[in-house]
Scaffold this motif. Structure first.
Motif, PDB file in Angstrom:
ATOM      1  N   ASP A   1       0.834  -1.219   0.000  1.00 45.15           N
ATOM      2  CA  ASP A   1       0.000   0.000   0.000  1.00 45.15           C
ATOM      3  C   ASP A   1       0.861   1.260   0.000  1.00 45.15           C
ATOM      4  N   MET A   2       1.959   1.219   0.775  1.00 40.42           N
ATOM      5  CA  MET A   2       2.876   2.363   0.824  1.00 40.42           C
ATOM      6  C   MET A   2       3.516   2.603  -0.551  1.00 40.42           C
ATOM      7  N   VAL A   3       3.900   1.515  -1.240  1.00 37.92           N
ATOM      8  CA  VAL A   3       4.510   1.648  -2.569  1.00 37.92           C
ATOM      9  C   VAL A   3       3.523   2.291  -3.547  1.00 37.92           C
ATOM     10  N   VAL A   4       2.260   1.918  -3.442  1.00 36.84           N
ATOM     11  CA  VAL A   4       1.226   2.526  -4.298  1.00 36.84           C
ATOM     12  C   VAL A   4       1.229   4.045  -4.107  1.00 36.84           C
ATOM     13  N   LYS A   5       1.321   4.483  -2.840  1.00 36.70           N
ATOM     14  CA  LYS A   5       1.370   5.936  -2.544  1.00 36.70           C
ATOM     15  C   LYS A   5       2.624   6.563  -3.142  1.00 36.70           C
ATOM     16  N   ILE A   6       3.769   5.903  -2.958  1.00 34.38           N
ATOM     17  CA  ILE A   6       5.041   6.433  -3.473  1.00 34.38           C
ATOM     18  C   ILE A   6       4.972   6.597  -4.993  1.00 34.38           C
ATOM     19  N   ARG A   7       4.393   5.600  -5.659  1.00 33.15           N
ATOM     20  CA  ARG A   7       4.336   5.631  -7.119  1.00 33.15           C
ATOM     21  C   ARG A   7       3.447   6.755  -7.668  1.00 33.15           C
ATOM     22  N   ARG A   8       2.600   7.323  -6.821  1.00 39.34           N
ATOM     23  CA  ARG A   8       1.817   8.490  -7.273  1.00 39.34           C
ATOM     24  C   ARG A   8       2.710   9.723  -7.386  1.00 39.34           C
ATOM     25  N   ASN A   9       3.821   9.709  -6.663  1.00 37.67           N
ATOM     26  CA  ASN A   9       4.683  10.888  -6.583  1.00 37.67           C
ATOM     27  C   ASN A   9       6.084  10.695  -7.154  1.00 37.67           C
ATOM     28  N   SER A  10       6.472   9.456  -7.406  1.00 36.83           N
ATOM     29  CA  SER A  10       7.861   9.217  -7.785  1.00 36.83           C
ATOM     30  C   SER A  10       7.990   8.054  -8.763  1.00 36.83           C
ATOM     31  N   LYS A  11       8.922   8.230  -9.700  1.00 31.13           N
ATOM     32  CA  LYS A  11       9.200   7.153 -10.662  1.00 31.13           C
ATOM     33  C   LYS A  11      10.574   6.526 -10.405  1.00 31.13           C
ATOM     34  N   ILE A  12      11.180   6.832  -9.248  1.00 31.70           N
ATOM     35  CA  ILE A  12      12.524   6.298  -8.975  1.00 31.70           C
ATOM     36  C   ILE A  12      12.518   4.766  -9.022  1.00 31.70           C
ATOM     37  N   PRO A  13      13.536   4.154  -9.626  1.00 32.34           N
ATOM     38  CA  PRO A  13      13.591   2.688  -9.636  1.00 32.34           C
ATOM     39  C   PRO A  13      13.645   2.142  -8.198  1.00 32.34           C
ATOM     40  N   MET A  14      12.855   1.099  -7.933  1.00 35.89           N
ATOM     41  CA  MET A  14      12.845   0.508  -6.586  1.00 35.89           C
ATOM     42  C   MET A  14      12.821  -1.016  -6.682  1.00 35.89           C
ATOM     43  N   VAL A  15      13.565  -1.648  -5.792  1.00 37.19           N
ATOM     44  CA  VAL A  15      13.550  -3.106  -5.708  1.00 37.19           C
ATOM     45  C   VAL A  15      13.269  -3.509  -4.262  1.00 37.19           C
ATOM     46  N   PHE A  16      12.606  -4.623  -4.100  1.00 40.83           N
ATOM     47  CA  PHE A  16      12.400  -5.174  -2.756  1.00 40.83           C
ATOM     48  C   PHE A  16      13.592  -6.045  -2.395  1.00 40.83           C
ATOM     49  N   MET A  17      14.004  -5.987  -1.126  1.00 35.42           N
ATOM     50  CA  MET A  17      14.974  -6.954  -0.621  1.00 35.42           C
ATOM     51  C   MET A  17      14.316  -7.647   0.558  1.00 35.42           C
ATOM     52  N   THR A  18      14.194  -8.962   0.448  1.00 37.48           N
ATOM     53  CA  THR A  18      13.579  -9.700   1.550  1.00 37.48           C
ATOM     54  C   THR A  18      14.056 -11.143   1.502  1.00 37.48           C
ATOM     55  N   TYR A  19      13.369 -12.018   2.213  1.00 29.67           N
ATOM     56  CA  TYR A  19      13.797 -13.410   2.326  1.00 29.67           C
ATOM     57  C   TYR A  19      12.765 -14.345   1.705  1.00 29.67           C
ATOM     58  N   ALA A  20      13.248 -15.488   1.241  1.00 31.00           N
ATOM     59  CA  ALA A  20      12.399 -16.442   0.516  1.00 31.00           C
ATOM     60  C   ALA A  20      11.111 -16.743   1.282  1.00 31.00           C
ATOM     61  N   ASN A  21      11.230 -16.870   2.593  1.00 28.00           N
ATOM     62  CA  ASN A  21      10.080 -17.212   3.432  1.00 28.00           C
ATOM     63  C   ASN A  21       8.949 -16.196   3.331  1.00 28.00           C
ATOM     64  N   VAL A  22       9.327 -14.911   3.245  1.00 33.72           N
ATOM     65  CA  VAL A  22       8.338 -13.833   3.138  1.00 33.72           C
ATOM     66  C   VAL A  22       7.542 -14.005   1.841  1.00 33.72           C
ATOM     67  N   VAL A  23       8.262 -14.313   0.762  1.00 36.93           N
ATOM     68  CA  VAL A  23       7.632 -14.476  -0.551  1.00 36.93           C
ATOM     69  C   VAL A  23       6.780 -15.750  -0.575  1.00 36.93           C
ATOM     70  N   PHE A  24       7.344 -16.851  -0.045  1.00 30.35           N
ATOM     71  CA  PHE A  24       6.627 -18.125   0.022  1.00 30.35           C
ATOM     72  C   PHE A  24       5.308 -17.990   0.779  1.00 30.35           C
ATOM     73  N   SER A  25       5.406 -17.393   1.976  1.00 29.01           N
ATOM     74  CA  SER A  25       4.216 -17.362   2.830  1.00 29.01           C
ATOM     75  C   SER A  25       3.126 -16.468   2.243  1.00 29.01           C
ATOM     76  N   TYR A  26       3.526 -15.496   1.426  1.00 26.72           N
ATOM     77  CA  TYR A  26       2.539 -14.629   0.769  1.00 26.72           C
ATOM     78  C   TYR A  26       1.948 -15.344  -0.451  1.00 26.72           C
ATOM     79  N   GLY A  27       2.746 -16.265  -0.983  1.00 23.99           N
ATOM     80  CA  GLY A  27       2.408 -16.945  -2.247  1.00 23.99           C
ATOM     81  C   GLY A  27       3.290 -16.333  -3.315  1.00 23.99           C
ATOM     82  N   THR A  28       4.235 -17.117  -3.847  1.00 22.18           N
ATOM     83  CA  THR A  28       5.248 -16.555  -4.748  1.00 22.18           C
ATOM     84  C   THR A  28       4.634 -15.789  -5.912  1.00 22.18           C
ATOM     85  N   GLU A  29       3.696 -16.422  -6.606  1.00 14.01           N
ATOM     86  CA  GLU A  29       3.111 -15.771  -7.783  1.00 14.01           C
ATOM     87  C   GLU A  29       2.346 -14.504  -7.385  1.00 14.01           C
ATOM     88  N   ARG A  30       1.577 -14.616  -6.300  1.00 11.95           N
ATOM     89  CA  ARG A  30       0.786 -13.463  -5.831  1.00 11.95           C
ATOM     90  C   ARG A  30       1.717 -12.304  -5.440  1.00 11.95           C
TER      91      ARG A  30
END
Length: 260
Positions: free
Chosen positions: A79-108
């Protein structure tokens, strides 16, 4: 390769700051992003907190604990990224751990990250041999899965470089993230091995905290990544940290440019 990530390296040497989302709060994180962009950041790494961040030293571990105990979730970060993207086009990447992605659902996770305007993903605990399951999904949605190479990668560097997307994250020191007084790794040699395989930007991270180090690393690579020194300012100044981070990022960007 993601267009915005390519652009981050198009204007000369890139400065890439890292922050942990939600430390001290997501509202402040959003303001930090704008301040860092104004101060000259070329690409921003947003850390999604995790309860067991194995690659992190005590400074970023502490930030993860503070963010999680403050109630930060992956959805709130999206939700925060959605807000940022209204005001900024700076390139951004997420850094996190496999577990975070897995538990959310990789594709989702990957689909949502791409939809809200993220450009890439860094998973420091996923070895090269196991990246395929994330990589195929990232390719499907146009998100660059950023590869890491370490000083011990030697014979694997060519292999990793061949399949790398976005930029290559060169880990300057063994061990966990954190500020170091000296960096002894031959970064130039690591970068050469990558470039021999693929014409892709290389950015150096782990241990860099002062403009002089940034200048030295930028002379050998295409960009410099700094995390712990910025996260330390979040810890020290709490919700008042934004101007301090802005000033620090400006000094580091000057270092990267060779203006000391």
């Amino acid at each position: 390769m993601n267009k915005r990530i390519t652009e981050a390296f198009a204007e000369g040497k890139a400065f890439i700051p890292f922050i942990t989302c939600g430390d001290p709060s997501l509202e402040v994180t959003e303001q930090i992003v704008y301040a860092m962009e104004e101060a000259g950041a070329d690409l921003i790494e947003l850390g999604i907190p995790f309860s067991d961040p194995t690659a992190e030293g005590p400074v970023i571990q502490g930030a993860n604990v503070r963010a999680l105990s403050g109630g930060v979730t992956t959805d709130k970060i999206f939700d925060m990224v959605v807000k940022i993207r209204r005001n900024s086009k700076i390139p951004m990447v997420f850094m996190t751990y496999a577990n975070v992605v897995f538990s959310y659902g990789t594709e989702r996770f990957v689909r949502t990250a791409a939809e809200i305007g993220m450009d890439g993903l860094i998973l420091p605990d996923v070895p090269f041999e196991e990246k395929a399951e994330f990589d195929t999904v990232c390719k499907k949605y146009g998100l660059d899965l950023i590869s890491l190479i370490a000083p011990t990668s030697h014979e694997r560097i060519a292999q990793i470089a061949k399949e790398a997307e976005g930029f290559v994250y060169c880990v300057s020191s063994l061990g966990v993230t954190g500020m170091r007084s000296q960096i002894t790794t031959d970064i130039g040699a690591m970068v050469q091995l990558v470039k021999k395989e693929k014409d892709i930007p290389c950015a150096v991270g782990f241990g860099i905290s002062i403009p002089e180090q940034a200048a030295k690393m930028a002379a050998q690579a295409d960009g410099v990544i700094v995390g712990s020194a910025i996260v330390k300012l979040c810890e020290t100044y709490g919700k008042e940290c934004v101007p301090y981070i802005k000033e620090y990022v400006k000094s580091m960007k000057d270092g990267v440019r060779g203006i000391l």
